[in-house]
Motif scaffolding. Structure first.
Motif, short mmCIF file in Angstrom:
data_model
loop_
_atom_site.label_atom_id
_atom_site.label_comp_id
_atom_site.label_asym_id
_atom_site.label_seq_id
_atom_site.Cartn_x
_atom_site.Cartn_y
_atom_site.Cartn_z
N ALA A 1 1.15 -1.24 0.00
CA ALA A 1 -0.07 0.03 -0.05
C ALA A 1 0.92 1.26 -0.08
CB ALA A 1 -0.94 -0.04 1.18
N ALA A 2 1.98 1.05 0.74
CA ALA A 2 2.74 2.35 0.76
C ALA A 2 3.58 2.64 -0.68
CB ALA A 2 3.70 2.22 1.95
N ALA A 3 3.91 1.56 -1.09
CA ALA A 3 4.81 1.56 -2.29
C ALA A 3 3.79 1.98 -3.40
CB ALA A 3 5.11 0.08 -2.89
N ALA A 4 2.30 1.80 -3.61
CA ALA A 4 1.36 2.25 -4.32
C ALA A 4 1.18 3.96 -4.34
CB ALA A 4 0.26 1.77 -4.26
N GLY A 5 1.21 4.29 -2.97
CA GLY A 5 1.03 5.71 -2.92
C GLY A 5 2.55 6.25 -3.24
N SER A 6 3.64 5.69 -2.68
CA SER A 6 4.94 6.29 -3.19
C SER A 6 4.85 6.38 -4.84
CB SER A 6 6.19 5.46 -2.74
OG SER A 6 6.21 5.34 -1.34
N LEU A 7 4.38 5.47 -5.41
CA LEU A 7 4.46 5.45 -6.96
C LEU A 7 3.80 6.40 -7.41
CD1 LEU A 7 3.73 2.34 -9.22
CD2 LEU A 7 2.56 4.44 -9.68
N ALA A 8 2.65 6.95 -7.01
CA ALA A 8 1.97 8.22 -7.52
C ALA A 8 2.90 9.34 -7.14
CB ALA A 8 0.59 8.35 -6.55
N VAL A 9 3.40 9.63 -5.95
CA VAL A 9 4.07 10.75 -5.61
C VAL A 9 5.63 10.95 -6.40
CG1 VAL A 9 5.56 11.80 -3.72
CG2 VAL A 9 3.19 10.82 -3.24
N THR A 10 5.98 9.72 -6.70
CA THR A 10 7.10 9.80 -7.39
C THR A 10 7.04 10.22 -8.94
OG1 THR A 10 8.16 7.90 -6.14
CG2 THR A 10 9.12 8.30 -8.15
N VAL B 1 14.72 11.00 -15.24
CA VAL B 1 14.94 9.69 -15.80
C VAL B 1 14.82 8.78 -14.70
CG1 VAL B 1 16.57 8.28 -17.17
CG2 VAL B 1 16.08 10.29 -17.85
N TYR B 2 15.77 9.12 -13.46
CA TYR B 2 15.85 8.53 -12.34
C TYR B 2 14.49 7.94 -12.01
CZ TYR B 2 15.95 7.69 -7.11
OH TYR B 2 15.78 7.34 -5.94
N TYR B 3 13.57 9.18 -11.64
CA TYR B 3 12.25 8.84 -11.12
C TYR B 3 11.37 8.04 -11.99
CZ TYR B 3 13.06 12.22 -7.20
OH TYR B 3 13.46 12.69 -5.94
N ILE B 4 11.55 8.20 -13.19
CA ILE B 4 10.59 7.44 -14.33
C ILE B 4 10.82 6.00 -14.10
CG2 ILE B 4 10.52 6.76 -16.67
CD1 ILE B 4 10.68 9.81 -17.12
N VAL B 5 12.44 5.73 -14.15
CA VAL B 5 12.67 4.19 -13.80
C VAL B 5 12.10 3.89 -12.33
CG1 VAL B 5 14.98 2.70 -13.51
CG2 VAL B 5 14.60 4.45 -15.30
N LEU B 6 12.40 4.65 -11.46
CA LEU B 6 11.67 4.12 -10.01
C LEU B 6 10.28 3.92 -10.10
CD1 LEU B 6 12.82 3.95 -7.16
CD2 LEU B 6 12.19 6.31 -6.80
N VAL B 7 9.53 4.80 -10.98
CA VAL B 7 8.04 4.52 -11.09
C VAL B 7 7.79 3.27 -11.75
CG1 VAL B 7 5.90 5.41 -12.18
CG2 VAL B 7 7.48 6.98 -11.06
N ALA B 8 8.69 3.05 -12.85
CA ALA B 8 8.49 1.63 -13.52
C ALA B 8 8.65 0.70 -12.66
CB ALA B 8 9.50 1.52 -14.83
N LEU B 9 9.81 0.55 -11.97
CA LEU B 9 10.14 -0.50 -11.06
C LEU B 9 9.21 -0.78 -10.19
CD1 LEU B 9 12.41 -2.41 -10.00
CD2 LEU B 9 13.60 -0.60 -8.99
N ARG B 10 8.78 0.06 -9.22
CA ARG B 10 7.69 -0.03 -8.40
C ARG B 10 6.42 -0.50 -9.15
NH1 ARG B 10 9.05 4.87 -4.89
NH2 ARG B 10 9.98 3.83 -3.03
N GLY B 11 6.04 0.01 -10.30
CA GLY B 11 4.81 -0.37 -10.69
C GLY B 11 4.82 -2.18 -11.31
N ILE B 12 6.01 -2.32 -11.77
CA ILE B 12 6.19 -3.86 -12.23
C ILE B 12 5.96 -4.79 -10.92
CG2 ILE B 12 7.85 -5.36 -12.84
CD1 ILE B 12 9.12 -3.27 -14.73
N ILE B 13 6.64 -4.24 -9.80
CA ILE B 13 6.53 -5.14 -8.61
C ILE B 13 5.01 -5.18 -8.08
CG2 ILE B 13 6.93 -5.30 -6.24
CD1 ILE B 13 9.74 -4.17 -6.95
N ILE B 14 4.27 -4.19 -7.89
CA ILE B 14 3.06 -4.18 -7.74
C ILE B 14 2.04 -5.09 -8.69
CG2 ILE B 14 1.00 -2.62 -7.26
CD1 ILE B 14 2.83 -0.52 -6.33
#
Length: 221
Positions: free
Chosen positions: A23-32, A56-69
């Motif tokens: 749940a925290a990762a989903a919230g962080s994804l939106a903020v990121t 670019v760093y934040y885009i990759v971070l969003v993609a990473l969390r999105g893939i895991i979720i």
């Protein structure tokens, strides 16, 4: 969005630690994602290479969390959940290593003070307080990761700690730019040392995550 609402509802009801992590990762994804757009805008409007690379760093971070979720839900409906989980974990761990590469340029630019800072002392102090809270919570979660049997939860907690370390570097750059009146060789050396230490820590954590995935895959083949 429905998945995010479900995760938040389960977190609010006081579900287990694993659900709270997702749940925290989903919230962080939106903020990121917002941070990525903001830095992208600054990079274009100010022709700032540093802001562009941070975007670019934040885009990759969003993609990473999105893939895991997304992988967690898809794996549960798979015919062979264990095999699907191992594949998804390896992809995520590889993307985490790529995230390290994306960090090299913005961190290097911050060391030589090429990241523009338009902030006064009071907002910088507020930023310091938030960063302290962030690194504290990320450290606590990192310590708890071994208690979880879900490899994706452990990976999300590692990612959270890495993100917090990057926030520390951003704070360091901000405080130096706000307070320093003239060029200082000593401050440049200190910034270089701390940045190198953080990057080394990030690399070790990422390599450890990849090694865990490889070992688990070999042990169950």
């Amino acid at each position: 969005m429905n998945r995010i609402r479900q995760l938040f509802a389960r977190w609010k009801r006081g579900s287990d630690e694993d659900d709270r992590t997702f749940a925290a990762a989903a919230g962080s994804l939106a903020v990121t994602a917002v941070f990525a757009l903001y830095n992208g805008f600054l990079g274009i409007s100010h022709a700032s290479l540093c802001h562009g690379t941070i975007c670019v760093y934040y885009i990759v971070l969003v993609a990473l969390r999105g893939i895991i979720i997304a992988s967690r839900k898809r794996i549960r409906g798979s015919r062979d959940p264990e095999r699907a989980q191992k594949r998804a974990y390896m992809v995520s761990a590889a993307l985490l290593l790529f995230l390290n590469i994306c960090l090299v340029m913005p961190v290097s630019l911050m060391v030589v003070r090429q990241k523009p800072v338009d902030m006064t002392l009071i907002p910088a102090i507020a930023m310091a307080a938030f960063t302290t809270y962030k690194i504290t919570m990320a450290s606590v979660n990192l310590k708890r990761r071994k208690k979880s049997s879900d490899r994706f939860v452990r990976l999300l907690r590692t990612i959270g700690f890495i993100e917090a370390l990057v926030s520390v570097l951003t704070l360091q750059n901000t405080l130096i730019m706000v307070n320093m009146k003239e060029e200082s060789t000593e401050m440049l050396a200190l910034s270089a040392v701390t940045s190198a230490a953080v990057m080394l820590t990030v690399l070790i954590l990422s390599a450890a995550a990849m090694r865990t995935g490889i070992l688990e895959r070999r042990n169950k083949e």
